[in-house]
Design a protein around this motif. Structure first.
Motif, PDB file in Angstrom:
ATOM      1  N   ARG A 258       0.846  -1.201   0.000  1.00 35.66           N
ATOM      2  CA  ARG A 258       0.000   0.000   0.000  1.00 35.66           C
ATOM      3  C   ARG A 258       0.875   1.242   0.000  1.00 35.66           C
ATOM      4  N   PRO A 259       0.779   2.040  -1.054  1.00 33.15           N
ATOM      5  CA  PRO A 259       1.578   3.264  -1.064  1.00 33.15           C
ATOM      6  C   PRO A 259       1.074   4.230   0.006  1.00 33.15           C
TER       7      PRO A 259
ATOM      8  N   VAL B  36      -6.863  12.359   4.192  1.00 28.71           N
ATOM      9  CA  VAL B  36      -7.288  11.614   5.377  1.00 28.71           C
ATOM     10  C   VAL B  36      -6.268  11.755   6.503  1.00 28.71           C
ATOM     11  N   PRO B  57     -12.163   0.963  16.702  1.00 32.01           N
ATOM     12  CA  PRO B  57     -12.893   0.430  15.547  1.00 32.01           C
ATOM     13  C   PRO B  57     -12.037   0.467  14.282  1.00 32.01           C
ATOM     14  N   ASN B  58     -12.546  -0.131  13.216  1.00 32.60           N
ATOM     15  CA  ASN B  58     -11.844  -0.097  11.934  1.00 32.60           C
ATOM     16  C   ASN B  58     -11.647   1.346  11.488  1.00 32.60           C
ATOM     17  N   GLY B  59     -10.469   1.640  10.976  1.00 33.31           N
ATOM     18  CA  GLY B  59     -10.197   2.979  10.475  1.00 33.31           C
ATOM     19  C   GLY B  59      -9.774   3.955  11.559  1.00 33.31           C
ATOM     20  N   ALA B  60      -9.578   3.456  12.788  1.00 35.15           N
ATOM     21  CA  ALA B  60      -9.234   4.348  13.900  1.00 35.15           C
ATOM     22  C   ALA B  60      -7.810   4.870  13.805  1.00 35.15           C
ATOM     23  N   LYS B  62      -5.094   2.439  14.038  1.00 34.63           N
ATOM     24  CA  LYS B  62      -4.263   1.484  14.778  1.00 34.63           C
ATOM     25  C   LYS B  62      -3.107   0.971  13.924  1.00 34.63           C
ATOM     26  N   THR B  63      -3.448   0.494  12.732  1.00 33.51           N
ATOM     27  CA  THR B  63      -2.399  -0.071  11.879  1.00 33.51           C
ATOM     28  C   THR B  63      -1.383   0.995  11.485  1.00 33.51           C
ATOM     29  N   THR B  64      -1.876   2.175  11.176  1.00 33.31           N
ATOM     30  CA  THR B  64      -0.963   3.260  10.801  1.00 33.31           C
ATOM     31  C   THR B  64       0.030   3.523  11.933  1.00 33.31           C
ATOM     32  N   GLN B 105      -1.230  -7.160   9.960  1.00 33.06           N
ATOM     33  CA  GLN B 105      -2.671  -7.383   9.907  1.00 33.06           C
ATOM     34  C   GLN B 105      -3.037  -8.425   8.846  1.00 33.06           C
ATOM     35  N   SER B 322     -14.238   6.501  10.171  1.00 28.92           N
ATOM     36  CA  SER B 322     -14.042   7.105   8.857  1.00 28.92           C
ATOM     37  C   SER B 322     -15.262   7.948   8.467  1.00 28.92           C
TER      38      SER B 322
HETATM   39  N1  LIG Z   1      -2.022   3.429   2.582  1.00 31.71           N
HETATM   40  C1  LIG Z   1      -3.091   4.196   2.802  1.00 31.71           C
HETATM   41  N2  LIG Z   1      -3.464   5.124   1.909  1.00 31.71           N
HETATM   42  C2  LIG Z   1      -4.535   5.914   2.127  1.00 31.71           C
HETATM   43  N3  LIG Z   1      -5.305   5.858   3.228  1.00 31.71           N
HETATM   44  C3  LIG Z   1      -4.994   4.950   4.159  1.00 31.71           C
HETATM   45  C4  LIG Z   1      -3.879   4.076   4.002  1.00 31.71           C
HETATM   46  N4  LIG Z   1      -3.804   3.279   5.095  1.00 31.71           N
HETATM   47  C5  LIG Z   1      -4.830   3.645   5.893  1.00 31.71           C
HETATM   48  N5  LIG Z   1      -5.543   4.642   5.346  1.00 31.71           N
HETATM   49  C6  LIG Z   1      -6.704   5.318   5.958  1.00 31.71           C
HETATM   50  O1  LIG Z   1      -6.298   5.805   7.229  1.00 31.71           O
HETATM   51  C7  LIG Z   1      -7.290   5.578   8.206  1.00 31.71           C
HETATM   52  C8  LIG Z   1      -6.730   4.733   9.332  1.00 31.71           C
HETATM   53  O2  LIG Z   1      -6.457   3.447   8.829  1.00 31.71           O
HETATM   54  P1  LIG Z   1      -5.758   2.304   9.686  1.00 31.71           P
HETATM   55  O3  LIG Z   1      -4.543   2.849  10.319  1.00 31.71           O
HETATM   56  O4  LIG Z   1      -5.584   1.126   8.801  1.00 31.71           O
HETATM   57  O5  LIG Z   1      -6.857   2.015  10.802  1.00 31.71           O
HETATM   58  P2  LIG Z   1      -7.149   0.697  11.662  1.00 31.71           P
HETATM   59  O6  LIG Z   1      -5.956  -0.175  11.629  1.00 31.71           O
HETATM   60  O7  LIG Z   1      -7.455   1.213  13.016  1.00 31.71           O
HETATM   61  O8  LIG Z   1      -8.342   0.043  11.046  1.00 31.71           O
HETATM   62  C9  LIG Z   1      -8.456   4.951   7.490  1.00 31.71           C
HETATM   63  O9  LIG Z   1      -9.369   5.974   7.166  1.00 31.71           O
HETATM   64  C10 LIG Z   1      -7.836   4.357   6.249  1.00 31.71           C
HETATM   65  O10 LIG Z   1      -8.747   4.299   5.203  1.00 31.71           O
END
Ligand SMILES: Nc1ncnc2c1ncn2[C@@H]1O[C@H](COP(=O)(O)OP(=O)(O)O)[C@@H](O)[C@H]1O
Ligand SMILES: [Mg+2]
Lengths: 260, 329
Positions: A258-259, B36, B57-60, B62-64, B105, B322
Motif C-alpha cells: 500500500r503506497p 485523510v 474500531p476499523n479505520g481508527a 491502529k495499523t498506521t 494485519q 471514517s
Molecule cells: N495506505 C493508505 N493510503 C490511504 N489511506 C490509508 C492508508 N492506510 C490507511 N488509510 C486510511 O487511514 C485511516 C486509518 O487506517 P488504519 O490505520 O488502517 O486504521 P485501523 O488499523 O485502526 O483500522 C483509514 O481511514 C484508512 O482508510
C-alpha cells in the motif's frame, strides 16, 4: 556470564548462503514453475533446430549457419526471461501479497535478499544456456571456444537484466499489470534486436545497439560463433543499462503493497 | 559514563547495555494520507514486560500507528522511540528489527515451503533465534510442520505468522489484530500464547477491535478512535469504570405506578434503573421498599459499566471513525 547472552552477529556471508539456499528451496518446491523455466528454452531451440538445422552458412546470418546464429540469440532471450521478466513479475507478486513487506520486517538486509534472487537468476540462466548449447550441439553446432568471454557476458547480462527487472517492478504498481507491461517492453525490443530474425538495417541496428538487448546478443554471438573474445563495447552498453536499472531500483523500490 | 561502559565486556548485549526507560514511547504522533488524517496527535508509552492494547474500531488509525513504530511508514510529526531507537531512521533498521517481532494485519506467507522450512528460514535471519521445534510446539503446528504452507487453513496460517513473529526471540512484539477471524477456541489458544510470552519477559503491543480481547489480555488499554486516543488505563479502570456509579436495574413491578417508585428510580424500556455512588445503602433501601410493599423485584441486576459500555460511549456508539471523519470535514 554465559555465552548465550552474548549477541554475536551472524556472519553476513553465512546469512547470504542461508538466503540463497532457501530461495532455491522455494523455487524447486514449485515443480511446475521449475519445469517450465527450463523446458521453454529447450523447446524453442529444438523448434529452431528442426526448422533451420539444414540451413547452410550464408550472408543472411553474417556468414554463420542459421543455428550457429540462433544458439547465442536464444540463449540471450532465455536469460532475459529468467532475469528480467521473471524477476519483475515475481517481485510485483510478492509485493502485492505482502511477502516483501514481511521480509522487510525481519533483520535480513535488503542486499542479501536481492543477492539471493540474483544468485537464483544466474543459476537459471547458466542452466538454460547449457541446455541450449547442448541441444545446439545435437543439431551439429560446434561448441564455442571462448568460455571465459561467454561467462563474463552471461554474468554481466544476467546482473544487468536483473537490475532492469527490479527497476520495472519498482515502477509497476500492481501485480496484474506486471506480465503485460513486462512483455510490452520486451517483445518489440527482442524483435528489433535480431533475436529471431537477423536485422540488416543499419539505422535500426544503431538504435537497437544503444538499447540493452542487441548488445547482449552481440556480446554472446562473438565468443559463441565468430571466435572473437570479449566484446568490450557491447559489454559496456550492457553495464550502463544495468547501472541505470540499479539506480532506478535503489531509488524507487517499494516493499509495501500500500503506497503512502 | 564512559568508564562504566568500558568496564563491561566489549561484546555485551546491546539490549542490556542501554535499555531505555520504556519499551515504546510515542508523543504527538501524526500521519495523513493525502486528505485523510489517519493519526492525529497520538501519545502513549509501553512499559517493559507489559501487554499494551490499542483498542479501536476499523479505520481508527491502529495499523498506521503500529506501522510507523515498525518502521514501515514515515510519520508527519511527533516523537517515536522503540527500544530507545527511532524506527524512522533507516540506520537503526537492522539492529532494531533484530529485537522486534511482528505480526502484520494481513497474512503473508510463501506458499511452497513447508511450515518447518518457513520458520527455520526466518530463524536464520536473527542473531539469537528461539528453537524452531519449541516455537512450532508453542503455536500448536507440530502436526502440520511438514505440510506446505499453501495447504494450511486460515487459522493455521495465522499461527504460522505468530510463530514468525516470535522466532527471533524479540524483546518487543507487535501484533496487529492477531485473532481476527479465529474461532473462540483458537482465540483462547492465541491469548494463552501471548500471555506466556509476556510472562517470559516479552513486551507486547497489540491492536484489536475486540473488547473482550483487550479485557482478557491487556495490562493497559488505550482506546483510539478517529486517529486520537480518547481514554487510557487498565481494563478495569479505563473510562472511569472503577469510579463510575453503580447501576441497579429491575423490572417495573406489576401494578406499580411510576409515582410509587422510590426516589432516584428512573423507568426505562421495561426496566427501572437506579444510579448510585453508594450501592450497599441504596440496595438496602430498595429491597426494604420492596419487602414492605410485598413486591418481588424480578430481573434484578447490580453492575458497573462494562468495558463495552465505556468503549461504545468513547467511540461514539461504535460509529465507524471514517464516516465521522468525513461528516466533520
Ligand atoms: N495506505 C493508505 N493510503 C490511504 N489511506 C490509508 C492508508 N492506510 C490507511 N488509510 C486510511 O487511514 C485511516 C486509518 O487506517 P488504519 O490505520 O488502517 O486504521 P485501523 O488499523 O485502526 O483500522 C483509514 O481511514 C484508512 O482508510
Ligand atoms: Mg488495522
Amino acid at each position: 556470564m554465559s555465552i548465550a547472552t552474548h549477541r554475536v552477529r551472524r556472519h553476513d556471508l553465512a546469512l547470504l548462503w542461508h538466503q540463497i539456499r532457501y530461495e532455491q528451496l522455494s523455487f524447486w518446491r514449485n515443480p511446475q514453475s521449475a519445469f517450465f523455466t527450463f523446458v521453454f528454452p529447450v523447446v524453442m531451440i529444438t523448434i529452431f533446430g528442426a526448422l533451420f538445422g539444414r540451413v547452410k552458412a550464408g550472408s543472411y546470418f553474417y556468414g554463420l549457419s542459421a543455428l550457429q546464429y540462433y544458439v547465442p540469440t536464444i540463449a540471450a532471450v532465455s536469460v532475459l526471461g529468467a532475469c528480467y521478466s521473471q524477476l519483475a513479475i515475481v517481485l510485483s507478486m510478492r509485493r502485492q501479497n505482502g511477502i516483501l513487506k514481511r521480509v522487510r520486517g525481519t533483520p535480513l538486509p535488503a542486499w542479501a535478499y536481492f543477492v539471493g534472487l540474483l544468485a537464483h537468476c544466474v543459476m537459471v540462466s547458466v542452466t538454460d544456456v547449457a541446455l541450449i548449447v547442448g541441444v545446439g550441439a545435437a543439431f551439429g553446432v560446434p561448441l564455442p571456444t571462448h568460455w571465459t568471454a561467454i561467462a563474463v557476458a552471461l554474468v554481466l547480462g544476467a546482473a544487468s537484466f536483473c537490475a532492469l527487472g527490479v527497476a520495472v517492478a519498482s515502477l509497476i504498481r500492481n501485480s496484474e499489470a506486471a506480465p503485460p507491461v513486462v512483455q510490452l517492453i520486451l517483445f518489440p525490443l527482442v524483435f528489433i534486436s535480431g533475436t529471431y530474425l537477423p536485422i540488416h538495417s543499419a539505422m535500426l541496428n544503431r538504435i537497437s545497439g544503444a538499447l540493452p538487448v542487441r548488445p547482449f546478443n552481440e556480446a554472446l554471438l562473438g565468443p559463441f560463433a565468430q571466435h572473437t573474445g570479449f566484446d568490450w563495447h557491447n559489454l559496456g552498453v550492457l553495464l550502463a543499462w544495468g547501472a541505470a536499472g540499479a539506480f532506478v531500483a535503489v531509488r524507487r523500490f517499494r516493499w509495501n503493497p500500500r503506497p503512502e | 559514563m564512559r568508564a562504566h561502559l568500558t568496564a563491561r565486556p566489549a561484546d555485551l548485549t546491546v539490549r542490556a547495555a542501554r535499555k531505555p526507560a520504556v519499551a515504546v514511547d510515542v508523543a504527538g504522533l501524526r500521519k495523513s494520507y493525502g486528505e485523510v488524517q489517519a493519526v492525529r496527535g497520538v501519545s502513549f508509552t509501553v512499559e517493559h514486560g507489559e501487554i499494551f492494547a490499542l483498542l479501536g474500531p476499523n479505520g481508527a488509525g491502529k495499523t498506521t500507528t503500529l506501522e510507523i513504530l515498525e518502521g514501515f511508514r514515515a510519520r508527519d510529526a511527533g516523537q517515536v522511540s522503540v527500544l530507545g531507537a527511532d524506527p524512522g531512521d533507516r540506520a537503526n533498521g537492522r539492529a532494531l528489527r533484530e529485537q522486534i517481532g511482528l505480526v502484520l494485519q494481513d497474512i503473508a506467507v510463501e506458499p511452497y515451503l513447508t511450515v518447518r522450512e518457513t520458520i527455520a528460514r526466518n530463524a536464520g535471519y536473527y542473531p539469537e533465534p528461539r528453537d524452531v521445534d519449541e516455537v512450532i510446539a508453542l503455536v500448536d503446528l507440530a502436526g502440520q510442520q511438514r505440510q506446505k504452507v499453501r495447504n494450511l487453513s486460515g487459522g493455521q496460517k495465522r499461527r504460522l505468522d505468530l510463530a514468525l513473529g516470535m522466532i527471533g526471540n524479540p524483546s518487543l512484539l507487535f501484533l496487529d489484530e492477531p485473532t481476527t477471524g479465529f474461532d473462540p477456541n483458537a482465540r483462547h489458544g492465541a491469548w494463552e500464547i501471548v500471555r506466556n510470552l509476556r510472562d517470559a519477559g516479552t513486551t507486547i503491543l497489540l491492536t484489536t477491535h475486540y473488547m473482550d480481547e483487550a479485557q482478557e489480555l491487556a495490562d493497559r488499554v488505550a482506546v483510539i478512535t478517529g486517529g486520537q486516543i480518547v481514554a487510557e488505563g487498565t481494563p478495569s479502570t479505563i473510562g472511569g469504570r472503577d469510579t463510575a456509579r453503580t447501576r441497579i436495574r429491575f423490572a417495573l413491578p406489576d401494578g406499580c405506578a411510576v409515582a410509587e417508585l422510590p426516589p432516584g428510580a428512573v423507568p426505562g424500556d421495561g426496566l427501572v434503573t437506579v444510579q448510585t455512588q453508594e450501592p450497599t445503602k441504596t440496595l438496602h433501601q430498595l429491597t426494604d421498599w420492596a419487602l414492605r410493599r410485598g413486591t418481588v423485584l424480578t430481573r434484578l441486576t447490580v453492575d458497573r459499566p462494562s468495558l463495552e459500555d465505556v468503549y461504545l460511549r468513547l467511540t461514539d456508539h461504535g460509529a465507524p471513525a471514517s464516516t465521522m471523519d468525513r461528516s466533520t470535514r
